[in-house]
Motif scaffolding. Structure first.
Motif, PDB file in Angstrom:
ATOM      1  N   VAL A 216       2.468  26.710 -16.629  1.00 38.47           N
ATOM      2  CA  VAL A 216       1.858  25.745 -16.000  1.00 38.47           C
ATOM      3  C   VAL A 216       0.788  25.203 -14.701  1.00 38.47           C
ATOM      4  O   VAL A 216       1.549  25.006 -14.161  1.00 38.47           O
ATOM      5  N   PHE A 217      -0.367  25.185 -14.914  1.00 33.29           N
ATOM      6  CA  PHE A 217      -1.142  24.451 -13.863  1.00 33.29           C
ATOM      7  C   PHE A 217      -1.393  22.743 -13.894  1.00 33.29           C
ATOM      8  O   PHE A 217      -2.240  23.170 -15.695  1.00 33.29           O
ATOM      9  N   GLN A 218      -1.020  21.866 -13.658  1.00 33.91           N
ATOM     10  CA  GLN A 218      -1.773  20.780 -13.911  1.00 33.91           C
ATOM     11  C   GLN A 218      -2.729  20.055 -12.827  1.00 33.91           C
ATOM     12  O   GLN A 218      -1.961  20.001 -12.584  1.00 33.91           O
ATOM     13  N   TYR A 219      -3.060  19.549 -13.878  1.00 37.69           N
ATOM     14  CA  TYR A 219      -4.303  18.381 -13.233  1.00 37.69           C
ATOM     15  C   TYR A 219      -4.502  16.812 -14.124  1.00 37.69           C
ATOM     16  O   TYR A 219      -3.945  16.611 -15.144  1.00 37.69           O
TER      17      TYR A 219
ATOM     18  N   GLY B 113      -2.182  34.530 -19.430  1.00 41.73           N
ATOM     19  CA  GLY B 113      -1.366  33.539 -20.076  1.00 41.73           C
ATOM     20  C   GLY B 113      -0.896  32.410 -19.404  1.00 41.73           C
ATOM     21  O   GLY B 113      -0.894  31.530 -19.986  1.00 41.73           O
ATOM     22  N   ASP B 114      -1.299  32.421 -18.040  1.00 41.94           N
ATOM     23  CA  ASP B 114      -0.863  30.702 -18.099  1.00 41.94           C
ATOM     24  C   ASP B 114      -1.608  29.691 -18.917  1.00 41.94           C
ATOM     25  O   ASP B 114      -3.045  29.828 -19.332  1.00 41.94           O
TER      26      ASP B 114
ATOM     27  N   CYS C  87      -4.537  28.869 -22.768  1.00 42.08           N
ATOM     28  CA  CYS C  87      -4.873  27.611 -23.889  1.00 42.08           C
ATOM     29  C   CYS C  87      -4.683  25.896 -23.081  1.00 42.08           C
ATOM     30  O   CYS C  87      -4.582  26.292 -21.525  1.00 42.08           O
ATOM     31  N   VAL C  88      -5.582  25.148 -23.590  1.00 44.91           N
ATOM     32  CA  VAL C  88      -5.564  24.014 -22.702  1.00 44.91           C
ATOM     33  C   VAL C  88      -5.486  22.930 -23.114  1.00 44.91           C
ATOM     34  O   VAL C  88      -5.389  22.513 -24.320  1.00 44.91           O
TER      35      VAL C  88
ATOM     36  N   ARG D 240       5.434  19.346 -16.569  1.00 44.97           N
ATOM     37  CA  ARG D 240       4.626  19.408 -14.789  1.00 44.97           C
ATOM     38  C   ARG D 240       4.017  20.974 -14.364  1.00 44.97           C
ATOM     39  O   ARG D 240       4.422  21.613 -14.740  1.00 44.97           O
ATOM     40  N   SER D 241       3.404  20.887 -13.286  1.00 43.66           N
ATOM     41  CA  SER D 241       3.546  21.962 -12.841  1.00 43.66           C
ATOM     42  C   SER D 241       4.399  23.126 -12.855  1.00 43.66           C
ATOM     43  O   SER D 241       5.360  22.295 -12.668  1.00 43.66           O
ATOM     44  N   GLY D 242       4.090  24.104 -12.727  1.00 43.55           N
ATOM     45  CA  GLY D 242       5.503  25.145 -12.178  1.00 43.55           C
ATOM     46  C   GLY D 242       6.243  25.599 -13.904  1.00 43.55           C
ATOM     47  O   GLY D 242       6.762  26.346 -13.690  1.00 43.55           O
ATOM     48  N   ASP D 243       6.418  24.216 -14.797  1.00 43.09           N
ATOM     49  CA  ASP D 243       7.210  24.362 -16.223  1.00 43.09           C
ATOM     50  C   ASP D 243       6.748  25.947 -16.701  1.00 43.09           C
ATOM     51  O   ASP D 243       5.107  25.947 -16.643  1.00 43.09           O
ATOM     52  N   THR D 244       7.371  26.238 -17.515  1.00 46.45           N
ATOM     53  CA  THR D 244       7.230  27.389 -18.854  1.00 46.45           C
ATOM     54  C   THR D 244       7.065  26.456 -19.628  1.00 46.45           C
ATOM     55  O   THR D 244       7.714  26.196 -20.333  1.00 46.45           O
TER      56      THR D 244
END
Length: 167
Positions: free
Chosen positions: A6-9, A51-52, A80-81, A112-116
């Motif tokens: 995950v990349f979170q914003y 795939g992220d 996907c978002v 969170r960012s970094g979660d899979t």
């Protein structure tokens, strides 16, 4: 089914942040991808892998009506978002280009960012494999899932016009 890091914003990530206007004349989706998110996350294009998954807050994709934003995100490798909510024009543009998005406020708040994360877009099930939490977004109706499976509205309409079986 999609699975990735995950990349979170946050809230109100607008199309000018997703793909800065100075790159709108880029000749290809791949060129757009090189500049995706650079005004909010300079390292995004260096870290993103095929795939992220991107997670946003409220009103993700607000701003202009151009399709460049979902095109840049998809071309960067994001599968996907997930967001608490999407600006309507981004929502429609994503479907038009065959890019899966899911609205799920609880997932957007807790992932969170970094979660899979694993996503079943057809059922709307989102699983944070890092924490074990499971979330449920409202899935798209079958006809929109078919548009996404065909790669967008135009390929879907071409397949339908030819009388072929759409995915």
């Amino acid at each position: 089914m999609y699975q990735g890091t995950v990349f979170q914003y946050g809230d109100n990530v607008d199309t000018d942040v997703i793909i800065p206007a100075r790159y709108l004349n880029a000749p290809s989706a791949e060129e757009l991808a090189k500049h995706c998110m650079e005004d909010i996350d300079l390292d995004f294009v260096k870290k993103v892998k095929q795939g992220d998954i991107m997670v946003g807050g409220e009103n993700f994709g607000c701003g202009s009506s151009r399709e460049h934003a979902p095109i840049a995100i998809r071309a960067s490798g994001i599968s996907c978002v997930i967001a608490a909510s999407f600006a309507r024009i981004f929502y429609r543009n994503a479907i038009n280009i065959g890019f899966p998005i899911l609205e799920c406020p609880e997932a957007a708040k807790r992932i969170r960012s970094g979660d899979t994360v694993s996503v079943n877009a057809e059922s709307g099930t989102i699983t944070d494999l890092t924490t074990g939490e499971v979330f449920h977004a409202t899935p798209f109706p079958a006809f929109i899932n078919r548009i996404i499976a065909e790669g967008g509205l135009l390929p879907y309409l071409v397949a339908k016009q030819k009388g072929g079986e759409v995915k």
